[in-house]
Scaffold this motif. Structure first.
Motif, PDB file in Angstrom:
ATOM      1  N   UNK A  26       0.850  -1.240   0.209  1.00  0.00           N
ATOM      2  CA  UNK A  26      -0.006  -0.068   0.034  1.00  0.00           C
ATOM      3  C   UNK A  26       0.763   1.268   0.172  1.00  0.00           C
ATOM      4  N   UNK A  27       1.868   1.123   0.566  1.00  0.00           N
ATOM      5  CA  UNK A  27       2.813   2.344   0.753  1.00  0.00           C
ATOM      6  C   UNK A  27       4.033   2.607  -0.138  1.00  0.00           C
ATOM      7  N   UNK A  28       4.096   1.621  -1.340  1.00  0.00           N
ATOM      8  CA  UNK A  28       5.194   1.425  -2.251  1.00  0.00           C
ATOM      9  C   UNK A  28       5.073   2.203  -3.393  1.00  0.00           C
ATOM     10  N   UNK A  29       5.727   3.225  -3.672  1.00  0.00           N
ATOM     11  CA  UNK A  29       5.641   3.911  -5.171  1.00  0.00           C
ATOM     12  C   UNK A  29       5.573   3.134  -6.125  1.00  0.00           C
ATOM     13  N   UNK A  30       6.244   2.035  -6.337  1.00  0.00           N
ATOM     14  CA  UNK A  30       6.414   1.159  -7.457  1.00  0.00           C
ATOM     15  C   UNK A  30       5.058   0.313  -7.704  1.00  0.00           C
ATOM     16  N   UNK A  31       4.683  -0.118  -6.536  1.00  0.00           N
ATOM     17  CA  UNK A  31       3.075  -0.640  -6.471  1.00  0.00           C
ATOM     18  C   UNK A  31       2.147   0.206  -7.029  1.00  0.00           C
ATOM     19  N   UNK A  32       1.896   1.736  -6.415  1.00  0.00           N
ATOM     20  CA  UNK A  32       1.242   2.441  -6.863  1.00  0.00           C
ATOM     21  C   UNK A  32       1.291   2.753  -8.633  1.00  0.00           C
ATOM     22  N   UNK A  33       2.492   2.904  -9.035  1.00  0.00           N
ATOM     23  CA  UNK A  33       2.715   3.052 -10.224  1.00  0.00           C
ATOM     24  C   UNK A  33       2.163   1.853 -11.144  1.00  0.00           C
ATOM     25  N   UNK A  34       2.084   0.760 -10.686  1.00  0.00           N
ATOM     26  CA  UNK A  34       1.718  -0.451 -11.349  1.00  0.00           C
ATOM     27  C   UNK A  34       0.147  -0.707 -11.212  1.00  0.00           C
ATOM     28  N   UNK A  35      -0.237  -0.360 -10.061  1.00  0.00           N
ATOM     29  CA  UNK A  35      -1.755  -0.815  -9.851  1.00  0.00           C
ATOM     30  C   UNK A  35      -2.680   0.193 -10.031  1.00  0.00           C
ATOM     31  N   UNK A  36      -2.342   1.628 -10.070  1.00  0.00           N
ATOM     32  CA  UNK A  36      -3.119   2.517 -10.298  1.00  0.00           C
ATOM     33  C   UNK A  36      -3.420   3.069 -11.622  1.00  0.00           C
ATOM     34  N   UNK A  44      13.803 -14.259 -23.726  1.00  0.00           N
ATOM     35  CA  UNK A  44      13.241 -13.122 -23.367  1.00  0.00           C
ATOM     36  C   UNK A  44      12.875 -12.388 -24.361  1.00  0.00           C
ATOM     37  N   UNK A  45      12.027 -11.207 -24.404  1.00  0.00           N
ATOM     38  CA  UNK A  45      11.776 -10.190 -25.259  1.00  0.00           C
ATOM     39  C   UNK A  45      11.180  -8.994 -24.656  1.00  0.00           C
ATOM     40  N   UNK A  46      11.745  -7.919 -25.238  1.00  0.00           N
ATOM     41  CA  UNK A  46      11.409  -6.693 -24.759  1.00  0.00           C
ATOM     42  C   UNK A  46       9.649  -6.382 -24.814  1.00  0.00           C
ATOM     43  N   UNK A  47       9.127  -5.720 -24.011  1.00  0.00           N
ATOM     44  CA  UNK A  47       7.726  -5.428 -24.169  1.00  0.00           C
ATOM     45  C   UNK A  47       7.565  -4.268 -23.365  1.00  0.00           C
ATOM     46  N   UNK A  48       6.752  -3.275 -24.291  1.00  0.00           N
ATOM     47  CA  UNK A  48       6.581  -1.777 -23.574  1.00  0.00           C
ATOM     48  C   UNK A  48       4.870  -1.508 -23.578  1.00  0.00           C
ATOM     49  N   UNK A  49       4.755  -1.280 -22.239  1.00  0.00           N
ATOM     50  CA  UNK A  49       3.281  -0.741 -22.304  1.00  0.00           C
ATOM     51  C   UNK A  49       3.136   0.376 -21.864  1.00  0.00           C
ATOM     52  N   UNK A  50       1.868   1.312 -22.080  1.00  0.00           N
ATOM     53  CA  UNK A  50       1.757   2.788 -21.912  1.00  0.00           C
ATOM     54  C   UNK A  50       0.466   2.654 -21.207  1.00  0.00           C
ATOM     55  N   UNK A  51       0.124   3.887 -20.470  1.00  0.00           N
ATOM     56  CA  UNK A  51      -1.385   4.031 -20.112  1.00  0.00           C
ATOM     57  C   UNK A  51      -2.652   3.698 -21.108  1.00  0.00           C
ATOM     58  N   UNK A  52      -3.565   3.291 -20.751  1.00  0.00           N
ATOM     59  CA  UNK A  52      -4.675   3.219 -21.554  1.00  0.00           C
ATOM     60  C   UNK A  52      -4.981   4.494 -22.079  1.00  0.00           C
ATOM     61  N   UNK A  53      -5.621   4.530 -23.810  1.00  0.00           N
ATOM     62  CA  UNK A  53      -5.616   5.485 -24.428  1.00  0.00           C
ATOM     63  C   UNK A  53      -7.230   5.689 -24.302  1.00  0.00           C
ATOM     64  N   UNK A  54      -7.670   6.850 -24.598  1.00  0.00           N
ATOM     65  CA  UNK A  54      -9.129   7.307 -24.677  1.00  0.00           C
ATOM     66  C   UNK A  54      -9.889   6.404 -25.566  1.00  0.00           C
ATOM     67  N   UNK A  55      -9.426   5.842 -26.513  1.00  0.00           N
ATOM     68  CA  UNK A  55     -10.037   5.178 -27.548  1.00  0.00           C
ATOM     69  C   UNK A  55     -10.439   3.887 -26.699  1.00  0.00           C
ATOM     70  N   UNK A  56      -9.625   3.295 -26.222  1.00  0.00           N
ATOM     71  CA  UNK A  56      -9.734   1.915 -25.567  1.00  0.00           C
ATOM     72  C   UNK A  56     -10.755   2.244 -24.156  1.00  0.00           C
ATOM     73  N   UNK A  57     -10.623   3.315 -23.495  1.00  0.00           N
ATOM     74  CA  UNK A  57     -11.404   3.791 -22.345  1.00  0.00           C
ATOM     75  C   UNK A  57     -12.795   3.729 -22.653  1.00  0.00           C
ATOM     76  N   UNK A  58     -13.057   4.480 -23.928  1.00  0.00           N
ATOM     77  CA  UNK A  58     -14.460   4.665 -24.455  1.00  0.00           C
ATOM     78  C   UNK A  58     -15.038   3.090 -24.773  1.00  0.00           C
ATOM     79  N   UNK A  59     -14.150   2.391 -25.568  1.00  0.00           N
ATOM     80  CA  UNK A  59     -14.190   1.017 -26.013  1.00  0.00           C
ATOM     81  C   UNK A  59     -14.877   0.092 -24.740  1.00  0.00           C
ATOM     82  N   UNK A  60     -14.328   0.014 -23.620  1.00  0.00           N
ATOM     83  CA  UNK A  60     -14.439  -0.869 -22.376  1.00  0.00           C
ATOM     84  C   UNK A  60     -15.255  -0.132 -21.566  1.00  0.00           C
ATOM     85  N   UNK A  61     -15.812   1.107 -21.690  1.00  0.00           N
ATOM     86  CA  UNK A  61     -16.645   1.887 -20.742  1.00  0.00           C
ATOM     87  C   UNK A  61     -15.980   1.865 -19.547  1.00  0.00           C
ATOM     88  N   UNK A  62     -14.828   2.150 -19.278  1.00  0.00           N
ATOM     89  CA  UNK A  62     -14.235   2.516 -18.140  1.00  0.00           C
ATOM     90  C   UNK A  62     -14.307   3.971 -17.502  1.00  0.00           C
TER      91      UNK A  62
END
Length: 147
Positions: A26-36, A129-147
């Motif tokens: 709950x108090x770890x910055x890394x956890x917040x970045x991943x989970x929020x 192993x292979x490199x995998x990049x993620x980014x925050x969800x885009x507005x297009x997908x927010x709308x599609x998923x109804x988030x």
């Protein structure tokens, strides 16, 4: 004297093991970045021409939901997979998915989550192993998923 030494060693072992399990997520910055953040992987074109995108929602309780969005050029197909995750190390640098599947975290900010998606243990001949990049969800997908 030997009994006192044995008891001391056992108590030290118990205390050190219990601290390894005492991850204050709950108090770890890394956890917040991943989970929020809902993290979106790069879209991949499949052999059949469909585009596939994975979205990850991590929870502090050690569960996740991977939402698979497939676009065939006309419509979207959405499926979900639930699972468990945890950190493999106490420095929060490796996510363990189970079996021999890991994410070695390369970079984690509010805008980027870059990992090596690793199968197997370091030093083993069959490790991949292979490199995998993620980014925050885009507005297009927010709308599609109804988030």
């Amino acid at each position: 004297m030997k009994l006192a030494l044995k008891i001391t060693c056992i108590l030290l072992l118990i205390c050190s093991c219990s601290q390894l399990d005492d991850n204050n997520y709950s108090d770890n910055k890394r956890i917040s970045l991943i989970c929020d953040t809902t993290w979106m992987g790069e879209s991949v074109k499949l052999e059949n021409g469909n585009m596939n995108t994975c979205l990850y929602d991590f929870s502090r309780n050690g569960t996740y939901v991977c939402t698979m969005v497939t676009f065939n050029g006309k419509e979207y197909n959405i499926s979900k997979q639930n699972g468990r995750w945890t950190f493999y190390d106490k420095n929060f640098n490796v996510i363990f998915w189970g079996g021999n599947s890991y994410w070695d975290i390369i970079k984690l900010t509010s805008r980027e989550f870059i990992v090596y998606d690793r199968i197997g243990e370091y030093g083993k001949e069959d490790m991949t192993r292979c490199k995998y990049a993620l980014s925050p969800i885009t507005p297009e997908y927010i709308k599609l998923l109804g988030k």
